[in-house]
Scaffold this active site. Structure first.
Site, mmCIF file in Angstrom:
data_model
loop_
_atom_site.group_PDB
_atom_site.id
_atom_site.type_symbol
_atom_site.label_atom_id
_atom_site.label_comp_id
_atom_site.label_asym_id
_atom_site.label_seq_id
_atom_site.Cartn_x
_atom_site.Cartn_y
_atom_site.Cartn_z
ATOM 1 N N SER A 213 -10.038 -0.439 -2.018
ATOM 2 C CA SER A 213 -9.275 0.807 -2.195
ATOM 3 C C SER A 213 -8.314 1.050 -1.039
ATOM 4 O O SER A 213 -7.217 1.579 -1.233
ATOM 5 C CB SER A 213 -10.238 1.988 -2.340
ATOM 6 N N ARG A 217 -4.449 1.115 -2.343
ATOM 7 C CA ARG A 217 -3.752 2.404 -2.286
ATOM 8 C C ARG A 217 -2.364 2.230 -1.672
ATOM 9 O O ARG A 217 -1.371 2.738 -2.193
ATOM 10 C CB ARG A 217 -4.570 3.406 -1.475
ATOM 11 N N ASN A 221 1.240 2.336 -4.114
ATOM 12 C CA ASN A 221 2.277 3.335 -3.876
ATOM 13 C C ASN A 221 3.606 2.697 -3.502
ATOM 14 O O ASN A 221 4.668 3.124 -3.975
ATOM 15 C CB ASN A 221 1.832 4.291 -2.770
#
Length: 289
Positions: A213, A217, A221
């Site tokens: 994660s 992440r 993005n």
């Protein structure tokens, strides 16, 4: 301009996007995770911006004065103070903070600079590289270059795996090898032989989930931001091919400006989030269960 170039070279919008999302690689990858393949563009810009970031911080430290600071020194001092305060609130071991606080500062500055590459025009560096590639005697149509290293999964996951290794180091340093192994089998459900397999499985799941994660992440993005800039570029280039071109041109200017301003927040926030999670994970490595 993007769509005009695509039309001139016989590329559709989809082919244009795929071209811009293809890395300059050592070889064609054999799968999703081919560790034998190197993305030279990501390595080049990561190292270049890493060196530049270190130089900027070194220059600020070298020119620091005890009197009234200039704007550059004041900005760096504020940044250092903010990171130091965050480190103090999360990592309570004073000795560890001597290394963890500078690490967090380096992570923030480096990732911010890597993310900020997304603010350059999407065709600028690829066009320059295509000309260099052509001068060298190669086909410019196959000159691939991506300039946002954090939009490369291998870079984002490489950073998160490095943070995992640092966390494992502090687990062993603070708790001792025996103490950490004991914790792996006794937390979170308790010290009972029947619970050992479940405790160990939960610990492994936690390490894997945090690492995946952490990297995904950042990658997700930045990849999305890069893709949106490509779509906005196509909108601007398509105005010459459409009867409603003036509206596409205006939409390109408005959407590009709005997204660039909003993206400044995103690139800063993603660097801050990655830094904060690094501090949190290292802080957890110091906690005894």
């Amino acid at each position: 301009m993007a769509a005009e170039n695509a039309a001139e070279h016989g590329m559709t919008a989809g082919e244009y996007i795929v071209h811009h999302l293809t890395h300059l690689q050592s070889a064609k990858p054999g799968g999703v995770a081919d560790l034998s393949v190197f993305n030279f563009d990501s390595l080049f810009f990561s190292i270049l911006l890493g060196v530049l970031g270190c130089w900027i911080l070194w220059r600020a430290a070298r020119k620091a004065t005890s009197g009234v600071p200039g704007r550059f020194q004041a900005a760096v001092e504020i940044l250092v103070e903010v990171v130091d305060q965050q480190a103090k609130g999360i990592v309570h071991n004073v000795e560890s903070r001597k290394y963890v606080a500078p690490l967090a500062l380096t992570i923030f500055v480096w990732i911010f600079m890597l993310n900020a590459m997304d603010l350059f025009p999407v065709d600028l560096f690829p066009a320059i590289w295509a000309k260099i590639f052509g001068i060298a005697g190669h086909d410019p149509e196959h000159a691939y270059l991506r300039v946002v290293p954090t939009a490369d999964l291998s870079v984002a996951m490489g950073m998160s795996v490095t943070v995992l290794i640092i966390c494992l180091y502090y687990n062993i340093k603070i708790k001792g090898l025996g103490g950490w192994i004991h914790e792996l089998f006794t937390a979170p459900f308790g010290n009972h032989w029947a619970l050992y397999p479940f405790n160990f499985a939960m610990q492994m799941i936690e390490f894997i989930a945090k690492t995946v994660s952490h990297g995904m992440r950042l990658f997700g993005n930045m990849y999305a931001g890069e893709l949106i800039f490509l779509l906005i570029a196509l909108m601007g280039g398509a105005w010459t091919l459409s009867a409603t071109g003036i509206f596409l041109a205006l939409g390109h200017i408005i959407a590009g400006t709005a997204w660039a301003i909003f993206h400044i927040l995103i690139i800063t926030l993603q660097a801050f989030v990655f830094m904060m999670l690094t501090l949190v994970y290292i802080g957890q490595a110091h906690d005894h269960h």
